[in-house]
Design a protein around this motif. Sequence first.
Motif, PDB file in Angstrom:
ATOM      1  N   ILE A  88       0.835  -1.201   0.000  1.00 25.33           N
ATOM      2  CA  ILE A  88       0.000   0.000   0.000  1.00 25.33           C
ATOM      3  C   ILE A  88       0.870   1.251   0.000  1.00 25.33           C
ATOM      4  N   ASN A  89       2.028   1.210   0.657  1.00 22.84           N
ATOM      5  CA  ASN A  89       2.910   2.380   0.666  1.00 22.84           C
ATOM      6  C   ASN A  89       3.403   2.713  -0.735  1.00 22.84           C
ATOM      7  N   TRP A  90       3.854   1.699  -1.453  1.00 24.88           N
ATOM      8  CA  TRP A  90       4.328   1.926  -2.816  1.00 24.88           C
ATOM      9  C   TRP A  90       3.183   2.396  -3.715  1.00 24.88           C
ATOM     10  N   ALA A  91       1.981   1.867  -3.481  1.00 26.11           N
ATOM     11  CA  ALA A  91       0.838   2.291  -4.287  1.00 26.11           C
ATOM     12  C   ALA A  91       0.541   3.771  -4.090  1.00 26.11           C
ATOM     13  N   LEU A  92       0.603   4.249  -2.857  1.00 28.55           N
ATOM     14  CA  LEU A  92       0.326   5.656  -2.578  1.00 28.55           C
ATOM     15  C   LEU A  92       1.404   6.561  -3.161  1.00 28.55           C
ATOM     16  N   LEU A  93       2.669   6.136  -3.070  1.00 29.49           N
ATOM     17  CA  LEU A  93       3.748   6.940  -3.643  1.00 29.49           C
ATOM     18  C   LEU A  93       3.612   7.044  -5.159  1.00 29.49           C
ATOM     19  N   VAL A  94       3.312   5.926  -5.804  1.00 36.96           N
ATOM     20  CA  VAL A  94       3.159   5.938  -7.259  1.00 36.96           C
ATOM     21  C   VAL A  94       1.938   6.757  -7.653  1.00 36.96           C
ATOM     22  N   ALA A  95       0.844   6.619  -6.907  1.00 36.71           N
ATOM     23  CA  ALA A  95      -0.371   7.364  -7.237  1.00 36.71           C
ATOM     24  C   ALA A  95      -0.121   8.869  -7.184  1.00 36.71           C
ATOM     25  N   ARG A  96       0.696   9.321  -6.236  1.00 38.76           N
ATOM     26  CA  ARG A  96       0.986  10.762  -6.158  1.00 38.76           C
ATOM     27  C   ARG A  96       1.771  11.228  -7.380  1.00 38.76           C
ATOM     28  N   ILE A  97       2.695  10.413  -7.856  1.00 39.87           N
ATOM     29  CA  ILE A  97       3.442  10.768  -9.059  1.00 39.87           C
ATOM     30  C   ILE A  97       2.499  10.827 -10.261  1.00 39.87           C
ATOM     31  N   CYS A  98       1.544   9.908 -10.326  1.00 44.14           N
ATOM     32  CA  CYS A  98       0.566   9.933 -11.418  1.00 44.14           C
ATOM     33  C   CYS A  98      -0.259  11.213 -11.386  1.00 44.14           C
ATOM     34  N   GLN A  99      -0.573  11.693 -10.184  1.00 42.81           N
ATOM     35  CA  GLN A  99      -1.311  12.948 -10.084  1.00 42.81           C
ATOM     36  C   GLN A  99      -0.473  14.134 -10.548  1.00 42.81           C
ATOM     37  N   LEU A 100       0.822  14.115 -10.238  1.00 44.61           N
ATOM     38  CA  LEU A 100       1.688  15.243 -10.582  1.00 44.61           C
ATOM     39  C   LEU A 100       2.032  15.272 -12.066  1.00 44.61           C
ATOM     40  N   PHE A 101       1.972  14.092 -12.723  1.00 48.58           N
ATOM     41  CA  PHE A 101       2.265  14.003 -14.164  1.00 48.58           C
ATOM     42  C   PHE A 101       1.142  13.198 -14.822  1.00 48.58           C
TER      43      PHE A 101
END
Length: 755
Positions: free
Chosen positions: A245-258
Amino acid sequence: MASPGLSNSNNGQQQRLGITEPISLSGPTEYDVIKTRELEKYLQDAGLYENQQEAAIREEVLGKLDQIVKIWVKTISRAKGQNDQLVQEANAKIFTFGSYRLGVHGPGADIDTLCVGPRQACRDEDFFGELHKMLSEMPEVTELHPVPDARVPVMRFKFNGVSIDLLYAKLSLWVIPEDLDISQESILQNTDEQTVRSLNGCRVTDQVLRLVPNIQNFRTTLRCMKFWAKRRGVYSNVTGFLGGINWALLVARICQLFPNALPNMLVSKFFRVYTQWRWPNPVMLCAIEEGSLGLQVWDPRRYPKDRFHLMPIITPSYPCMNSSYNVSSSTMRIMMEEFQRGNEICEAMEANKADWDILFESYPFFEAYKNYLQIDISAENADDLRKWRGWVESRLRQLTLKIEKHTYGMLQCHPHPGDFSDKSRPFHCSYFMGLQRKQGVPVSVSDGGQFDIRLTVEEFKHSVNMYTLWKPGMDIHVSHVKRRNIPTFVFPGGVRPCCSSNVTWDSKRSSELRASGPGQAEKFQEGKVVVLGTNDDRKRKQAEDSVDSLRKSKSLASLPPSSRKVHEDGNPIIIASCCSVKRNDSEINSTSEQQSEKPDMKSLGECPEDRETNGSVRSNFQVNATLTAIDTPSSKEVEKLTVEKIMCGPHDEHQDFSEAPDELEDNLEYRNQVQDFGGNMKNSNLDSSNSDTTVASELIIPNKETTSPTCLYSNGVLESEELEPVELTAPLLSGTPAPKPRIRLNFTSLRKATD
C-alpha cells in the motif's frame, strides 16, 4: 495501451486530482512510447503477470469463498433464534483489496479479502469460531492459521492452493445488501476499532483507484516499482521498509503530478521527485478530512506521536492514517540511497547509457557488509514454525530500533527483508541483519571502536520468548558472523559465489568516473555528492593517503560493489555513495572537511544527513537531486520549485523537534500476544557462530571510567539512566542477574582480518 491523456473526468471536463496542481501536463514523446513498450515487455518476461488459467482459478476460489460466508451467516442467524424470514435474508459479502484489487498481483500472490457481516455475527465467537470450524473441515482448505489477537484480526489459509488473508468487519446492519457500498463514511457508524481497521484496506484501495488519472498507467508503474523494490531489498512493511500500500500511494501521487505521462516517464519522475522530497513532509493524495464520526486522523498538530513519523505516507480515505509508521532511521537511509541510485540510472537511460536490466539489478546484500547478525529459529513441526516465524519476524524491527538507540545511532543496521531455510535442518529458518559503523563517526580511543550489544540482543531474545503461543521446540539463536562465514544455504544453489565478473551499474559508473579525468570525478561521501576541482590538491592528497592505508589491509579490487560497507580502520575511509558506486584510487575521499562543505546545489545533489540532538538521532531529510540532462535548465528549475512548493504543506511547521520518541513499541499485529514478565520463559544463549571468529569478536567490556557514548554498558550491567526505563530495562528484573553475554561486536580488531 490506454490513451496517454486519459484522466478521471466529470461531465467531460478534466478533473484535477491531488492537493496541488500537476507539475507537468506534457504528454509522451515517441521515445517515451518506445521505452514504455520495452518496460512492459520486461515485466512480462520477468513473470510478473499471471496467465488466464491462474486468473480463472482465483475467480473460482473467491466465488466459493463468498458462498461459504453466506452459508455461515445463515447458520449463525438460525442458531441465534431468528425466524425463517430473517434467516433467509441474512447475508455476508466478500470484498477484495490490496494488490489483487489494484490489479498488480503476480502469480502465486496472496489475495487480501474482507468478509462483511451483519451485527448478529460476532468476530470472536462466530468468525473465529464457527467459520473457522467450517473451513477446517473442508478438504480444499489447508494451512489454516487464525490470528484473532492481532491489531487487524485475520484468518490465513490456502483454498485450492490459493493463499487467502481473510479479515472480518461487523457492521451495525441486520442485513448486508449485495450492492453494499463500503466507501461511504456512514458505513463506519457504531463499529468497533477492529472493524474500522479491517474496512480501511478496502476503502483505501478503492479510493486510490479513484484518485489516479489513468488506471492502466498507474498499474504498470506500480508493478514496476514493486518489482524494483523487491529486487533492491526495500519491500517489507514488517521489517521497516515499505509494503504494497505504501508503494501504491507513492506511485499514485506521481501519477497525479504528471497525469499525461506514460509508465516510462512516471518511473523516472518517481525517483526524481522522491530524491528531492523533504521528509517528513507527508505524501497525500487528497486533503485530510476530519469526518463526522470523531475518529482519530493523522495530525501532528494535535497528536505528539504523529510528529515523529519519519516518512509519513497518508491513506486517502477517512480516517486518514500514516501507512508507513514502521519506517526507522536506518531503513529510511537505505531507501533514500536506493532512490538516488534509481534517479541516476534513469538519467543514464535517457542518455542511452543504461537499460532496464541495470535498474532492476539485485542488491548484493551478502557482499555489502563485513559483519552480520544471524537470527536462527526452529520449531518441532511445520505448523509451529509458521506461527513462530510470524512472531519473530514481527519483532525484528524492534531489534533494529534497540541496537540503534543503544549505540546512539552510531551502529547502523540493515535488516534483510526475508528468511532463508537450511534444507539440511527441518523446521528451521534464518534471518540476517547487516551491521556497520555510521559513516564519518570517529573511533573512540577509550573503547577501541567497540559496540557491545550483548545485552541488547539478550533483551530482544527475552521479549521474543514471551510469545503467548510458545511451545516446546520453539527456539531462537542469535550469532555474529562475518561475511566470509555466511552460511552457504543463503546463496542460490547453496554455492558461495566467487568475485563477480559481470558488468554492473557500479562497475560501469566506476569506469566512467576513471575516464572522466582527475578534475571532473565526482566523490560520493556519506550520501553527499562532492566535486573535486583542479585546485583541490590538498584534499586529493588526503584521499590518496586514505587509499594507501586501505591497500595495506586489503586490495581495493576485493571491495564489494555496495554503498553500505563496514570499515574497521581507526580512521574509517568514507566510500559511501548515493548510487552505490564502486570506488577506485582516484575516487575515494575521506576527509571530514568535505563532509561539512556545501556543494553548489545547481550541479550537485544533497542527500540525507542525520542530526544528533541530546543523544537522540533524528533524520531531517532535505534532499535536492540533479534533474535529468534531457530537460532544459528552465524546466529543471520550474520542476524543482514546484516540488518545493508542494512540500510546503500545512504540517511543515510541526516537523522540527528536539527529541525523538520512544519507537520501541509492540508490533501492531502481535501487540497482544506478549506475556507478563512473570510468565513462562526460555533461556537462550548468544554464541559466536564460528569458533575461528571468536578471537576477533570477543573483546573486553568497556570499564566504568568509559564515558564515550558508544559504550553503553559498564562491567556488563545496563546503564539504565541513559536509556528508556520501561522498554529497555524491563527484561533486567529486580533480583534477576544480568544475562551472561558470550559475544561482542568489535570493529577495531577486525582491521587485520581479510575476506
